[in-house]
Design an enzyme around this catalytic site. Structure first.
Site, PDB file in Angstrom:
ATOM      1  N   GLU A 286       0.962  -1.087  -0.143  1.00 18.03           N
ATOM      2  CA  GLU A 286      -0.235  -0.207   0.005  1.00 18.03           C
ATOM      3  C   GLU A 286       0.914   1.289  -0.059  1.00 18.03           C
ATOM      4  OE1 GLU A 286      -3.056  -0.940  -0.229  1.00 18.03           O
ATOM      5  OE2 GLU A 286      -3.415  -2.528   0.740  1.00 18.03           O
ATOM      6  N   CYS A 320      -1.737   9.279   3.424  1.00 15.61           N
ATOM      7  CA  CYS A 320      -1.358   8.880   2.129  1.00 15.61           C
ATOM      8  C   CYS A 320      -2.676   9.218   1.183  1.00 15.61           C
ATOM      9  CB  CYS A 320      -1.346   7.454   1.917  1.00 15.61           C
ATOM     10  SG  CYS A 320      -2.904   6.615   2.678  1.00 15.61           S
TER      11      CYS A 320
END
Ligand SMILES: NC(=O)c1ccc[n+]([C@@H]2O[C@H](COP(=O)([O-])OP(=O)(O)OC[C@H]3O[C@@H](n4cnc5c(N)ncnc54)[C@H](O)[C@@H]3O)[C@@H](O)[C@H]2O)c1
Ligand SMILES: N[C@@H](CCC=O)C(=O)O
Length: 527
Positions: A286, A320
């Site tokens: 990720e 993020c």
């Protein structure tokens, strides 16, 4: 308390939550300075070396001494996880799920103390820290429920159509073995706990490594897992550097699979290593984001401004999912800018232990220096800085109260499209803006990135389908003042990136997530 804390509800927190947080903060601060060992084979283990860690809030605030795992510690953790694997794999799903829920319950009992530690360690504000702890609770419960709901992904298939034989068939899913989890600094509990919960409930054993800047959160998770009564070796915790402990874990012969959360550069490096060797090993990576938001002429601009400011500057842009590229229709750009300016001016930057400070420091000296460098590059590259651009902490000559931390101003810049920072994840409270004429041009620009994590949209209800159909992102939000691009929650928004933001196309806490921690075995038995 009937209030249900999520990242979308945290903006309206009840008073009782603050009282309990304040009490926990006092408890946690009173105990600062302790030595925090590794956790291997069910016991604490001292490392040969330790790092003295300070808070980004105030670099004279000493958090404690944290073990730095070396190759010997990595070997010990991997061997413990290997030894524990056969019995854990054979443990009935119901028992694994029970233990897992117990971890969630303990996290919930300790939510205030853990959140207080994360405020000190990461510099996030209390609501972000409480939210992250609650998110971790939910991961442990969500994955236990999900694995049971899917009956462990075991399926009976029809007998083969062979005369004279009874040929029985089934498909089962089997765990891989020792699963390594490598966590980032910004969500050091949730993005350690989520993958750990997924790996454990599916029958893998786990070695977790926290980020060098945030070893404390992982250790607090380890305490909950220990106290929940998981057998020794099923879960092991290492604090230490990426280059040493992280690399050693990735190249370790016992590593059967990895979940990595962090930057694109490190993620791709790990993916390559996992694909090499005697056989390719699974790697759930990720990675970063460069998340856009499109605002059309028909947007509700008050909603848009609220969502944009929360997502661009919340946690100092160190998510993020943070919003870093804003495309606004030229006819509404000035009106939106006026609202953004007002909201940015209202942001209170300061020590996040205090309730009124929504924006704390950035994580470390590197990030602090990068902020000044990016502000300079924006100015020199023809951008117009509409808000912010100054450091407020160490060495800045800013307010005395901030002088020992890494505080910066929220920055908003109108930038030429050729500016290289449109393509670079800065991971700081910096938002770049472009005025567009044509909706399709905005979409082309929004998609003009190798990343594809989250994306936001503010516009007419009949434009939403156009946005969803054309945007290249794994997580999309339309007309959401609670966060234009941030704030996914397990069970509500599956969270995962397209393109360079993720390696699997399957999102965290989605219907398809747990199956990635398992490999299929087809079973045919002829009577
Ligand atoms: N997609 C997501 O869900 C998600 C969530 C959070 C953060 N992120 C991304 O994470 C980044 C910020 O986190 P960070 O600065 O901690 O990332 P990072 O890549 O620097 O570090 C992440 C982890 O990898 C370890 N590491 C570093 N080098 C390594 C190596 N060579 N081998 C093995 N491990 C190594 C680090 O010690 C840390 O534990 C941003 O890019 C952000 O977008 C992504
Ligand atoms: N899950 C968080 C982001 C995690 C990444 O840093 C969000 O949805 O905002």
């Amino acid at each position: 308390m009937s209030f249900r804390l999520t990242y979308a509800t945290m903006h309206n927190s009840p008073e009782a939550m603050h009282e309990r947080f304040e009490a926990a903060l006092a408890r946690v601060e009173a105990a600062l300075g302790a030595r925090h060992p590794l956790f291997i084979a069910g016991a604490d283990r001292d490392a040969a070396q330790h790092a003295d860690r300070r808070s980004p809030i105030d670099t004279q605030l000493r958090l404690g001494e944290f073990a730095l795992a070396d190759d010997t510690d990595v070997d010990a953790a991997m061997a413990a996880a290997r030894d524990a694997f056969p019995a854990w794999r054979a443990t009935p799903v119901a028992e694994r799920a029970r233990l897992q829920r117990r971890v969630g319950d303990l996290l919930a009992e300790r939510v205030y103390d853990i959140a207080a530690a994360m405020v000190l360690e990461v510099g996030k504000n209390r609501m972000e820290a409480l939210g992250e702890t609650q998110e971790t609770v939910d991961f442990f419960h969500h994955y236990a429920d999900d694995f049971e709901r899917n009956a462990g992904y075991a399926h009976t298939l029809p007998d083969d159509p062979i005369e004279g034989y009874a040929s029985h068939n089934a498909s089962v899913m089997r765990p891989y073995g020792v699963w390594v989890v490598i966590a980032p600094f910004n969500f050091p509990l949730a993005l350690a706990g989520g993958p750990t919960a997924a790996a454990l409930v599916t029958g893998n054993t786990v070695v977790l490594k926290g980020a060098s800047d945030t070893p404390w959160a992982g250790r607090l998770l380890a305490d909950c897992i220990r106290d929940a009564g998981l057998p020794p070796g099923v879960f092991n915790y290492l604090s230490g550097s990426g280059r040493e402990a992280g690399e050693a874990l990735v190249r370790h012969p016992l590593t059967a699979g990895i979940t990595f959360t962090g930057s694109v550069a490190v993620g791709r490096h790990i993916m390559q290593q996992m694909a090499a060797g005697a056989w390719p090993r699974p790697c759930i990576a990720e990675m970063g984001g460069k998340n856009p938001c499109i605002v059309t002429e028909r947007a509700d601009l008050d909603r848009a401004a609220a969502g944009i400011v929360r997502s661009a500057y919340g946690m100092g842009g160190q998510k993020c999912s943070a919003l870093s590229r804003l495309y606004v229709h030229e006819r509404v750009a000035d009106a939106l800018l006026e609202r953004l300016r007002q909201q940015i001016a209202a942001i209170r930057v300061g020590d996040p232990r205090r309730r009124e400070h929504w924006l704390g420091p950035v994580i470390n000296a590197n990030a602090y220096a990068s902020y000044a460098r990016y502000a300079g590059e924006l100015r020199n590259g023809g951008a117009h800085l509409l808000c912010g651009g100054a450091q407020l902490g160490q060495g800045s000559g800013g307010p005395a109260a901030l002088a020992r931390g890494y505080y910066v101003e929220p920055l908003l810049a109108e930038a030429p499209l050729a500016h290289p920072l449109w393509q670079h994840e800065m991971f700081l409270p910096i938002l770049m803006l472009h005025r567009y004429r044509d909706r399709d041009e905005a979409m082309r620009l929004a998609n003009d990135t190798p990343m594809g994590l989250t994306a936001g949209f503010f516009g007419g209800a009949d434009e939403v389908a156009w946005f969803q159909d054309h945007i290249e992102a794994g997580v999309t939000y339309a007309n959401r003042p609670q966060g234009a691009t941030t704030g996914a929650w397990p069970g509500y928004q599956p969270f995962g990136g397209w393109k360079g933001s993720g390696s699997t196309g399957k999102a965290i806490a989605s219907f398809y997530y747990l199956a990635q921690y398992l490999r299929e075995q087809s079973r045919t038995v002829v009577e």
